[in-house]
Write a protein that holds these residues in place. Sequence first.
Motif, PDB file in Angstrom:
ATOM      1  N   VAL A 109       0.865  -1.177   0.000  1.00 33.12           N
ATOM      2  CA  VAL A 109       0.000   0.000   0.000  1.00 33.12           C
ATOM      3  C   VAL A 109       0.899   1.224   0.000  1.00 33.12           C
ATOM      4  O   VAL A 109       1.763   1.389   0.863  1.00 33.12           O
ATOM      5  CB  VAL A 109      -0.937   0.022   1.217  1.00 33.12           C
ATOM      6  CG1 VAL A 109      -1.712   1.346   1.270  1.00 33.12           C
ATOM      7  CG2 VAL A 109      -1.913  -1.147   1.156  1.00 33.12           C
ATOM      8  N   LEU A 110       0.719   2.076  -0.999  1.00 32.60           N
ATOM      9  CA  LEU A 110       1.562   3.264  -1.153  1.00 32.60           C
ATOM     10  C   LEU A 110       1.099   4.388  -0.237  1.00 32.60           C
ATOM     11  O   LEU A 110       0.057   4.296   0.426  1.00 32.60           O
ATOM     12  CB  LEU A 110       1.552   3.709  -2.608  1.00 32.60           C
ATOM     13  CG  LEU A 110       2.005   2.646  -3.620  1.00 32.60           C
ATOM     14  CD1 LEU A 110       1.907   3.194  -5.037  1.00 32.60           C
ATOM     15  CD2 LEU A 110       3.423   2.177  -3.318  1.00 32.60           C
ATOM     16  N   ALA A 111       1.882   5.451  -0.200  1.00 29.40           N
ATOM     17  CA  ALA A 111       1.623   6.545   0.740  1.00 29.40           C
ATOM     18  C   ALA A 111       0.255   7.192   0.531  1.00 29.40           C
ATOM     19  O   ALA A 111      -0.342   7.708   1.474  1.00 29.40           O
ATOM     20  CB  ALA A 111       2.726   7.598   0.617  1.00 29.40           C
ATOM     21  N   GLY A 167      -2.424   5.567  -0.427  1.00 26.69           N
ATOM     22  CA  GLY A 167      -3.481   4.579  -0.264  1.00 26.69           C
ATOM     23  C   GLY A 167      -3.685   3.666  -1.454  1.00 26.69           C
ATOM     24  O   GLY A 167      -4.466   2.708  -1.379  1.00 26.69           O
ATOM     25  N   GLU A 168      -3.012   3.933  -2.554  1.00 28.51           N
ATOM     26  CA  GLU A 168      -3.119   3.051  -3.716  1.00 28.51           C
ATOM     27  C   GLU A 168      -2.442   1.707  -3.423  1.00 28.51           C
ATOM     28  O   GLU A 168      -1.459   1.637  -2.669  1.00 28.51           O
ATOM     29  CB  GLU A 168      -2.465   3.699  -4.935  1.00 28.51           C
ATOM     30  CG  GLU A 168      -3.248   4.854  -5.525  1.00 28.51           C
ATOM     31  CD  GLU A 168      -4.570   4.409  -6.118  1.00 28.51           C
ATOM     32  OE1 GLU A 168      -4.581   3.396  -6.848  1.00 28.51           O
ATOM     33  OE2 GLU A 168      -5.587   5.067  -5.837  1.00 28.51           O
ATOM     34  N   LEU A 169      -2.960   0.644  -4.035  1.00 27.55           N
ATOM     35  CA  LEU A 169      -2.421  -0.696  -3.818  1.00 27.55           C
ATOM     36  C   LEU A 169      -1.626  -1.133  -5.036  1.00 27.55           C
ATOM     37  O   LEU A 169      -2.116  -1.084  -6.170  1.00 27.55           O
ATOM     38  CB  LEU A 169      -3.555  -1.691  -3.563  1.00 27.55           C
ATOM     39  CG  LEU A 169      -3.140  -3.145  -3.329  1.00 27.55           C
ATOM     40  CD1 LEU A 169      -2.387  -3.284  -2.020  1.00 27.55           C
ATOM     41  CD2 LEU A 169      -4.355  -4.066  -3.343  1.00 27.55           C
ATOM     42  N   TRP A 170      -0.391  -1.570  -4.808  1.00 29.78           N
ATOM     43  CA  TRP A 170       0.401  -2.205  -5.863  1.00 29.78           C
ATOM     44  C   TRP A 170       0.526  -3.679  -5.540  1.00 29.78           C
ATOM     45  O   TRP A 170       1.029  -4.044  -4.465  1.00 29.78           O
ATOM     46  CB  TRP A 170       1.800  -1.581  -5.972  1.00 29.78           C
ATOM     47  CG  TRP A 170       2.674  -2.327  -6.952  1.00 29.78           C
ATOM     48  CD1 TRP A 170       2.520  -2.378  -8.297  1.00 29.78           C
ATOM     49  CD2 TRP A 170       3.786  -3.168  -6.642  1.00 29.78           C
ATOM     50  NE1 TRP A 170       3.479  -3.197  -8.859  1.00 29.78           N
ATOM     51  CE2 TRP A 170       4.272  -3.686  -7.862  1.00 29.78           C
ATOM     52  CE3 TRP A 170       4.437  -3.527  -5.459  1.00 29.78           C
ATOM     53  CZ2 TRP A 170       5.367  -4.540  -7.932  1.00 29.78           C
ATOM     54  CZ3 TRP A 170       5.528  -4.374  -5.521  1.00 29.78           C
ATOM     55  CH2 TRP A 170       5.990  -4.876  -6.749  1.00 29.78           C
ATOM     56  N   ASN A 171       0.057  -4.514  -6.451  1.00 30.85           N
ATOM     57  CA  ASN A 171       0.116  -5.959  -6.246  1.00 30.85           C
ATOM     58  C   ASN A 171       1.178  -6.549  -7.167  1.00 30.85           C
ATOM     59  O   ASN A 171       0.978  -6.658  -8.377  1.00 30.85           O
ATOM     60  CB  ASN A 171      -1.242  -6.607  -6.529  1.00 30.85           C
ATOM     61  CG  ASN A 171      -1.273  -8.071  -6.106  1.00 30.85           C
ATOM     62  OD1 ASN A 171      -0.220  -8.681  -5.863  1.00 30.85           O
ATOM     63  ND2 ASN A 171      -2.458  -8.633  -6.006  1.00 30.85           N
ATOM     64  N   GLY A 172       2.308  -6.904  -6.582  1.00 33.15           N
ATOM     65  CA  GLY A 172       3.399  -7.486  -7.341  1.00 33.15           C
ATOM     66  C   GLY A 172       3.581  -8.961  -7.069  1.00 33.15           C
ATOM     67  O   GLY A 172       4.685  -9.495  -7.210  1.00 33.15           O
ATOM     68  N   ILE A 173       2.500  -9.641  -6.676  1.00 32.03           N
ATOM     69  CA  ILE A 173       2.544 -11.084  -6.415  1.00 32.03           C
ATOM     70  C   ILE A 173       2.025 -11.814  -7.655  1.00 32.03           C
ATOM     71  O   ILE A 173       0.876 -11.611  -8.057  1.00 32.03           O
ATOM     72  CB  ILE A 173       1.708 -11.448  -5.177  1.00 32.03           C
ATOM     73  CG1 ILE A 173       2.339 -10.849  -3.919  1.00 32.03           C
ATOM     74  CG2 ILE A 173       1.567 -12.959  -5.040  1.00 32.03           C
ATOM     75  CD1 ILE A 173       1.543 -11.085  -2.648  1.00 32.03           C
ATOM     76  N   ILE A 219       3.775   0.597   2.742  1.00 26.50           N
ATOM     77  CA  ILE A 219       3.537  -0.424   3.756  1.00 26.50           C
ATOM     78  C   ILE A 219       3.337  -1.766   3.065  1.00 26.50           C
ATOM     79  O   ILE A 219       2.391  -1.952   2.288  1.00 26.50           O
ATOM     80  CB  ILE A 219       2.307  -0.103   4.617  1.00 26.50           C
ATOM     81  CG1 ILE A 219       2.511   1.204   5.382  1.00 26.50           C
ATOM     82  CG2 ILE A 219       2.025  -1.233   5.598  1.00 26.50           C
ATOM     83  CD1 ILE A 219       1.355   1.562   6.304  1.00 26.50           C
ATOM     84  N   ILE A 220       4.228  -2.695   3.335  1.00 34.66           N
ATOM     85  CA  ILE A 220       4.089  -4.055   2.798  1.00 34.66           C
ATOM     86  C   ILE A 220       2.946  -4.752   3.505  1.00 34.66           C
ATOM     87  O   ILE A 220       2.915  -4.829   4.737  1.00 34.66           O
ATOM     88  CB  ILE A 220       5.400  -4.840   2.978  1.00 34.66           C
ATOM     89  CG1 ILE A 220       6.521  -4.181   2.166  1.00 34.66           C
ATOM     90  CG2 ILE A 220       5.223  -6.297   2.558  1.00 34.66           C
ATOM     91  CD1 ILE A 220       7.899  -4.756   2.449  1.00 34.66           C
ATOM     92  N   THR A 221       1.977  -5.257   2.737  1.00 37.23           N
ATOM     93  CA  THR A 221       0.825  -5.935   3.337  1.00 37.23           C
ATOM     94  C   THR A 221       0.785  -7.430   3.027  1.00 37.23           C
ATOM     95  O   THR A 221       0.096  -8.192   3.699  1.00 37.23           O
ATOM     96  CB  THR A 221      -0.489  -5.290   2.859  1.00 37.23           C
ATOM     97  OG1 THR A 221      -0.516  -5.282   1.420  1.00 37.23           O
ATOM     98  CG2 THR A 221      -0.614  -3.870   3.387  1.00 37.23           C
ATOM     99  N   GLY A 222       1.513  -7.847   1.982  1.00 39.00           N
ATOM    100  CA  GLY A 222       1.536  -9.258   1.620  1.00 39.00           C
ATOM    101  C   GLY A 222       2.879  -9.632   1.036  1.00 39.00           C
ATOM    102  O   GLY A 222       3.548  -8.798   0.407  1.00 39.00           O
ATOM    103  N   VAL A 223       3.288 -10.883   1.264  1.00 38.91           N
ATOM    104  CA  VAL A 223       4.597 -11.347   0.807  1.00 38.91           C
ATOM    105  C   VAL A 223       4.447 -12.726   0.185  1.00 38.91           C
ATOM    106  O   VAL A 223       3.728 -13.584   0.722  1.00 38.91           O
ATOM    107  CB  VAL A 223       5.599 -11.415   1.979  1.00 38.91           C
ATOM    108  CG1 VAL A 223       6.972 -11.868   1.495  1.00 38.91           C
ATOM    109  CG2 VAL A 223       5.702 -10.068   2.690  1.00 38.91           C
TER     110      VAL A 223
END
Length: 477
Positions: free
Chosen positions: A175-177, A179-185, A210-214
């Motif tokens: 989640v970027l500063a 509030g946009e979500l970047w999904n690189g999975i 903020i990293i939300t998923g790995v």
Amino acid sequence: MTVHRLSPEILSAIEGAVGQNGVAADPAGMAKYLGDWAGDYRGNALAVLRPASVAEVQALMRLCNELGLGVVPQGGNTGLVSGAIDSKGGLVVVSLERMNAIRQIDTENFTLQADAGCVLQTIKDACEARDCLFPLALGAQGSCQIGGNAATNAGGVNVLRYGMARDLILGLEVVLADGELWNGICGLRKNNSGYDLKQLFIGSEGTLGIITGVEVKLFPKPAKTETAYLGLASFEAAVTLFNRARRECSDLISAFEIIGSECIELARLIDPGTRAPVSAPVQVLVELSSSAAIDLNALLAGFLGDALESGLVTDAVLAASTAQARSFWAIREGLVEGQAKRGYHVRTDLSVKISDIPALIEQARRFVAYDHPGWIPLAYGHAGDGNIHFNVLPPAELAEHEARARGAEVIAGLYEIAVGLGGSISAEHGIGRSRRQEFWARLSPTHRRMVAALKSALDPKGLMNPGCLLPETETFR
């Protein structure tokens, strides 16, 4: 708009984003999030926010962006450089602890996806139950979180074989500063489509998003593991032994730890019954692992036999059981806990070329003896990747405030020695707030410009972990 306190209206808006159970604004509720495990740092915050979903993180960041409210992302809070603790206050801490699910384990493709707040040990246990291995191994693995491991590019004892966290991560969700979500999975082992954006966030210490998923790589669970505890006459001998081991045991080596004998007393502070299985100035803990097709015991025993016969190794004990192997590792883990129990001490994670390890330790010991008599140097670490923890204990009778003041001089001297050998002031702990000035001062103008450009592009308002890793946000606007 700069927020100096949370008004009832702002607090209500935040609760609307993360719910009442996701907000702590009272001293008692915030206490455990504002201090590090070693007791070196104590921080302040306007509130501690605990989102329970990616959507809540997005809503929270949109609100913070609108308010101009700085955010300190926090995982398990096991860091050692004040990366997730801000002493100035005026910010909110965002803890990912409620986002702790394992999303998927794919044993066919050897991948795992998890929420950023999932504890590392939980991941390791889940993989083992599926006959797989996630090799990231840290002393704090019972409480550190995978998102924090990614954000700090965690190292640990298995870097020699498997690499840093950076080498184990396939994809991130961030989640970027704004509030946009970047999904690189995406689950791909190979993806050569332009910039590898996940690498920007790995090791960024929460300063870009903020990293939300790995998503991480898994490996087949080793069928055999052999562990030995060795005695040697010097650190030079230990480096020579490692070079031989790399050639004769190849990539079967999963760990090669060196321990100065002076460290054993620290392990006894945790377990008074601790006894090193060998008596020698320098001790080595080596571990090999393999599939069932290899006679690992014969390989290690033969290698040690040759090393003993040549005089390179003075004593060796090959673990006869899993319990004995664990007792060897308990020494390595206990000496770290023992330092924390003793109180304030100088802590480093210096990195040099493997061949320069003996010179680093020799110069550092000489510096402490001449410039800081009475202080006790400790040398141990991940010799197989050039990472030495050269720590220094102040005299027991020295008052803590004086020890900390003198400790800053000790740290500065040790950094100069490492850099003078072409090394780094941080092998695995990161920069945080405690090393920010030293880090930034050593960067070239070109390096600074590139870092500033990245920060400005991804966090134009300077809201992401201000004061961590980089100078204050005004520099980047």
